[in-house]
Design an enzyme around this catalytic site. Sequence first.
Site, short mmCIF file in Angstrom:
data_model
loop_
_atom_site.label_atom_id
_atom_site.label_comp_id
_atom_site.label_asym_id
_atom_site.label_seq_id
_atom_site.Cartn_x
_atom_site.Cartn_y
_atom_site.Cartn_z
N GLU A 59 35.46 51.18 46.46
CA GLU A 59 34.40 51.13 45.45
C GLU A 59 33.04 50.97 46.12
OE1 GLU A 59 34.63 48.67 41.72
OE2 GLU A 59 32.89 47.69 42.65
N THR A 114 30.15 52.42 40.86
CA THR A 114 29.90 51.61 39.67
C THR A 114 28.78 52.20 38.82
OG1 THR A 114 28.34 50.13 40.78
CG2 THR A 114 30.68 49.53 40.85
N ALA A 144 37.18 49.25 25.83
CA ALA A 144 37.66 50.16 26.87
C ALA A 144 38.78 51.07 26.36
CB ALA A 144 38.12 49.36 28.08
N HIS A 191 40.45 37.53 31.93
CA HIS A 191 39.04 37.87 31.70
C HIS A 191 38.33 36.65 31.10
CE1 HIS A 191 35.47 39.78 30.00
NE2 HIS A 191 35.73 40.82 30.77
#
EC number: 1.5.1.54
Length: 298
Positions: free
Chosen positions: A28, A59, A132, A156
């Site tokens: 990433e 990102t 999402a 989360h």
Amino acid sequence: MSFFHANQREALNQSLAELQGRINVSFEFFPPRTSDMEETLWSSIDRLSSLKPKFVSVTYGANSGERDRTHSIIKTIKERTGLEAAPHLTCIDASREQLREIAQDYWESGIRHIVALRGDLPQEGGKPDMYAADLVSLLKEVGDFDISVAAYPEVHPEAKSAQADLINLKHKIDAGANRAITQFFFDVESYLRFRDRCVATGIDVEIVPGILPVSNFKQLQKFATMTNVRVPNWMTTMFDGLDNDPETRKMVGASIAMDMVKILSREGVKDFHFYTLNRAELSYAICHTLGVRPDVAR
């Protein structure tokens, strides 16, 4: 080191040697904000691309300028390296029509892999219009994208419970996601327990561990607090006294990550996603330990 622990380490190293050529890695990156950061980014991409990663992701910020940079970087990576480039796409502060247009643009540009995320809520709060799972469904309507989503072994921060968080992940998979990439973690057992719970819940996609090689421990502590990631006490001890010694910090960070990937590989993990922070050195060294090298990479 005791004979028992020496044997354990030898067994770990032997199992890694046997996996050479069968490990998949991905990396990433984030859009740079200055010319110096951009130079570092491309230097890192060029070096890590020699390892033939399964894909690289970039990102996606909340503001339009950073979103445009993501689009540009993704297309340049594809043209410059031939790698599978996966943009992050968030559904906060974007209408369905805008998201559909972005997805269509990616599809027409030959981009086939997207990391689908809800994104951070605005500071003023409020309930989002889309989640999402909704974004995954929308992407599948546009094209047969390969879709990665996020998973959280340590839950989360906004989830009502661990079970609610797991059900949310299942919604994303049921909507068409192909894999889940985890938030970074340092407690390997938390990942393994989470993977078991995913299987028990009927989640049958790869749960790819997100690996963060640590070079700035103070920065990590702040970020870990925001993301509900537990930093073990032993890790604090290992970085103690290294505030003004960046080179040793890197060596310690690489050593921790190497031990993690060795244990995870022993537990059957063959895919690893590295949060590079746009720097190649530590991720490259860890991949070398995994047997992912320019001359033997897939």
